[in-house]
Design a protein around this motif. Structure first.
Motif, PDB file in Angstrom:
ATOM      1  N   VAL A  85      -2.364   2.604  -1.419  1.00 23.93           N
ATOM      2  CA  VAL A  85      -1.692   2.640  -0.675  1.00 23.93           C
ATOM      3  C   VAL A  85      -2.675   2.412   0.740  1.00 23.93           C
ATOM      4  N   PHE A  86      -4.144   1.793   0.583  1.00 14.52           N
ATOM      5  CA  PHE A  86      -4.285   1.578   1.709  1.00 14.52           C
ATOM      6  C   PHE A  86      -4.073  -0.458   1.592  1.00 14.52           C
ATOM      7  N   LEU A  87      -3.872  -0.770   0.550  1.00 17.41           N
ATOM      8  CA  LEU A  87      -3.706  -2.127   0.199  1.00 17.41           C
ATOM      9  C   LEU A  87      -2.501  -2.700   0.595  1.00 17.41           C
ATOM     10  N   PHE A  88      -1.975  -1.680   0.265  1.00 12.35           N
ATOM     11  CA  PHE A  88      -0.236  -2.181   0.094  1.00 12.35           C
ATOM     12  C   PHE A  88      -0.061  -1.911   2.016  1.00 12.35           C
ATOM     13  N   ALA A  89      -0.686  -0.671   2.625  1.00 15.59           N
ATOM     14  CA  ALA A  89      -0.430  -1.408   4.591  1.00 15.59           C
ATOM     15  C   ALA A  89      -0.857  -1.723   4.998  1.00 15.59           C
ATOM     16  N   LEU A  97       1.272  -4.809   4.459  1.00 11.27           N
ATOM     17  CA  LEU A  97       2.638  -4.700   5.665  1.00 11.27           C
ATOM     18  C   LEU A  97       2.314  -4.358   7.004  1.00 11.27           C
ATOM     19  N   PHE A  98       1.532  -4.120   7.633  1.00 11.35           N
ATOM     20  CA  PHE A  98       0.402  -4.177   9.155  1.00 11.35           C
ATOM     21  C   PHE A  98       0.182  -4.585   8.741  1.00 11.35           C
ATOM     22  N   ASN A  99      -1.270  -3.708   9.386  1.00 11.50           N
ATOM     23  CA  ASN A  99      -2.600  -4.302   9.590  1.00 11.50           C
ATOM     24  C   ASN A  99      -4.323  -3.196   8.587  1.00 11.50           C
ATOM     25  N   GLU A 100      -5.013  -3.039   9.503  1.00 11.91           N
ATOM     26  CA  GLU A 100      -5.998  -2.863   8.187  1.00 11.91           C
ATOM     27  C   GLU A 100      -6.242  -1.328   9.349  1.00 11.91           C
ATOM     28  N   GLN A 101      -6.130  -1.309   9.915  1.00 10.38           N
ATOM     29  CA  GLN A 101      -5.863  -0.202  11.044  1.00 10.38           C
ATOM     30  C   GLN A 101      -5.283   0.766  10.476  1.00 10.38           C
ATOM     31  N   THR A 102      -3.283   0.648  10.802  1.00 10.27           N
ATOM     32  CA  THR A 102      -2.473   1.306  10.132  1.00 10.27           C
ATOM     33  C   THR A 102      -3.025   1.686   8.969  1.00 10.27           C
ATOM     34  N   ALA A 103      -3.908   0.789   8.000  1.00  3.18           N
ATOM     35  CA  ALA A 103      -3.515   1.063   6.096  1.00  3.18           C
ATOM     36  C   ALA A 103      -4.589   2.334   5.987  1.00  3.18           C
ATOM     37  N   LEU A 142       0.342  11.162 -11.040  1.00  2.00           N
ATOM     38  CA  LEU A 142       0.397   9.644 -12.037  1.00  2.00           C
ATOM     39  C   LEU A 142       1.270   9.146 -10.804  1.00  2.00           C
ATOM     40  N   ALA A 143       2.179   9.607 -11.113  1.00  2.45           N
ATOM     41  CA  ALA A 143       3.182   8.931 -10.458  1.00  2.45           C
ATOM     42  C   ALA A 143       2.588   8.204  -8.579  1.00  2.45           C
ATOM     43  N   LEU A 144       1.725   9.140  -8.179  1.00  2.00           N
ATOM     44  CA  LEU A 144       1.701   8.617  -6.754  1.00  2.00           C
ATOM     45  C   LEU A 144       1.280   7.622  -6.812  1.00  2.00           C
ATOM     46  N   LEU A 145       0.147   7.311  -7.940  1.00  2.00           N
ATOM     47  CA  LEU A 145      -0.292   6.081  -8.213  1.00  2.00           C
ATOM     48  C   LEU A 145       0.915   4.713  -8.135  1.00  2.00           C
ATOM     49  N   ILE A 146       1.274   5.000  -9.615  1.00  2.00           N
ATOM     50  CA  ILE A 146       2.110   4.221  -9.590  1.00  2.00           C
ATOM     51  C   ILE A 146       3.482   4.110  -9.271  1.00  2.00           C
ATOM     52  N   ILE A 147       3.696   5.023  -8.194  1.00  4.22           N
ATOM     53  CA  ILE A 147       5.158   4.266  -7.475  1.00  4.22           C
ATOM     54  C   ILE A 147       4.448   2.970  -5.988  1.00  4.22           C
ATOM     55  N   PRO A 148       3.912   3.873  -5.592  1.00  6.55           N
ATOM     56  CA  PRO A 148       3.204   2.908  -4.194  1.00  6.55           C
ATOM     57  C   PRO A 148       3.189   0.918  -5.130  1.00  6.55           C
ATOM     58  N   ALA A 149       2.080   1.623  -5.920  1.00  6.79           N
ATOM     59  CA  ALA A 149       1.917  -0.109  -6.505  1.00  6.79           C
ATOM     60  C   ALA A 149       3.019  -0.699  -6.874  1.00  6.79           C
ATOM     61  N   ILE A 150       3.579   0.383  -7.386  1.00  5.05           N
ATOM     62  CA  ILE A 150       5.371  -0.964  -7.632  1.00  5.05           C
ATOM     63  C   ILE A 150       5.897  -1.529  -6.923  1.00  5.05           C
ATOM     64  N   LEU A 151       6.060  -0.080  -5.607  1.00  9.03           N
ATOM     65  CA  LEU A 151       7.153  -1.294  -3.893  1.00  9.03           C
ATOM     66  C   LEU A 151       5.569  -2.237  -4.320  1.00  9.03           C
ATOM     67  N   TYR A 152       3.773  -1.937  -3.833  1.00  6.86           N
ATOM     68  CA  TYR A 152       3.235  -2.957  -3.697  1.00  6.86           C
ATOM     69  C   TYR A 152       3.452  -4.409  -4.485  1.00  6.86           C
ATOM     70  N   LEU A 153       3.630  -4.380  -6.057  1.00  2.00           N
ATOM     71  CA  LEU A 153       3.962  -5.549  -6.748  1.00  2.00           C
ATOM     72  C   LEU A 153       5.520  -6.462  -6.321  1.00  2.00           C
ATOM     73  N   LEU A 154       6.552  -5.287  -5.523  1.00  6.48           N
ATOM     74  CA  LEU A 154       7.466  -5.724  -5.828  1.00  6.48           C
ATOM     75  C   LEU A 154       7.828  -6.507  -4.453  1.00  6.48           C
ATOM     76  N   TYR A 155       7.127  -6.538  -3.698  1.00  8.61           N
ATOM     77  CA  TYR A 155       6.456  -6.629  -1.781  1.00  8.61           C
ATOM     78  C   TYR A 155       5.952  -8.142  -2.184  1.00  8.61           C
ATOM     79  N   SER A 156       5.100  -8.545  -2.970  1.00  7.83           N
ATOM     80  CA  SER A 156       4.422  -8.906  -3.179  1.00  7.83           C
ATOM     81  C   SER A 156       4.468 -10.377  -4.106  1.00  7.83           C
ATOM     82  N   GLU A 157       5.532  -9.854  -4.480  1.00  8.40           N
ATOM     83  CA  GLU A 157       7.302 -11.167  -5.148  1.00  8.40           C
ATOM     84  C   GLU A 157       5.476 -10.984  -6.812  1.00  8.40           C
TER      85      GLU A 157
END
Length: 201
Positions: free
Chosen positions: A77-81, A84-90, A116-131
């Motif tokens: 979640v930190f890496l994804f945020a 998307l935004f900045n380190e403070q928001t993350a 475990l889905a609370l880990l996997i789903i943000p990872a999927i969204l992060y990968l999608l956004y990172s193309e």
């Protein structure tokens, strides 16, 4: 005591059945006075596999793994945020998740697949956004066989996400978003109709 959670006791019991039978079990003797094994198999197979590899009993391992993926989920979640935004928001997002009741319950108080889905789903969204679409699709297949209900919410979120990105005119390759949704649904239907119930005859 984690054994006060009937779902957790079920997951421990089914992981032990995986170990005992050395395959996906076909029958669950105790649930509803006996029924076909019809739960999404990934969580139980993960517990069984790590128990065999580490020689740690499933009863203990389930708490170790849930704490581990709870911590990793905060990092994701930190890496994804931050992307998307900045380190403070993350940092703020990661802190909020770390004290969120649902996160603590599902990764510390009760060890269940939706934790475990609370880990996997943000990872999927992060990968999608990172193309990075291939690992996102592979993780989505993993997720649908882990916990279909949370995957349904994830797919709905992706659809709203696509609408938001279109509205904001963020240029992403949306055909891969549709491909992920379609492949995930197809895998779910293949698994569903392979269950030993009348609709699969």
């Amino acid at each position: 005591d984690g054994y006060l959670d009937p779902d957790q006791a079920f997951h421990i019991r089914m992981a032990k059945a995986f170990i005992f039978e050395q395959k996906v079990p076909t029958w669950d003797n105790l649930s509803n006075q006996g029924r076909y094994y019809s739960y999404a198999p990934i969580y139980h197979s993960i517990l069984a596999t790590f128990s065999l590899l580490t020689n740690i009993p499933v009863d203990v391992l389930i708490f170790i793994l849930s704490a581990l993926y709870g911590v990793i989920g905060i990092l994701v979640v930190f890496l994804f945020a931050r992307k998307l935004f900045n380190e403070q928001t993350a940092l703020y997002a990661a802190f909020v998740l770390s004290v969120l009741g649902l996160h603590l319950i599902r990764t510390a108080g009760q060890s269940r697949p939706d934790g475990l889905a609370l880990l996997i789903i943000p990872a999927i969204l992060y990968l999608l956004y990172s193309e990075r679409f291939l690992p996102a699709i592979l993780l989505s297949i993993f997720q649908i066989l882990l916990h279909p209900l949370s995957t349904a919410f994830m797919l709905i979120a992706i659809i709203f996400w696509m609408i938001f990105f279109k509205f904001k005119k963020i240029n992403l390759n949306y055909k891969y978003f549709f491909a992920l949704i379609l492949i995930t649904i197809v895998v779910f239907l293949i698994w569903l109709f392979h269950l030993p119930y009348p609709w699969s005859d």
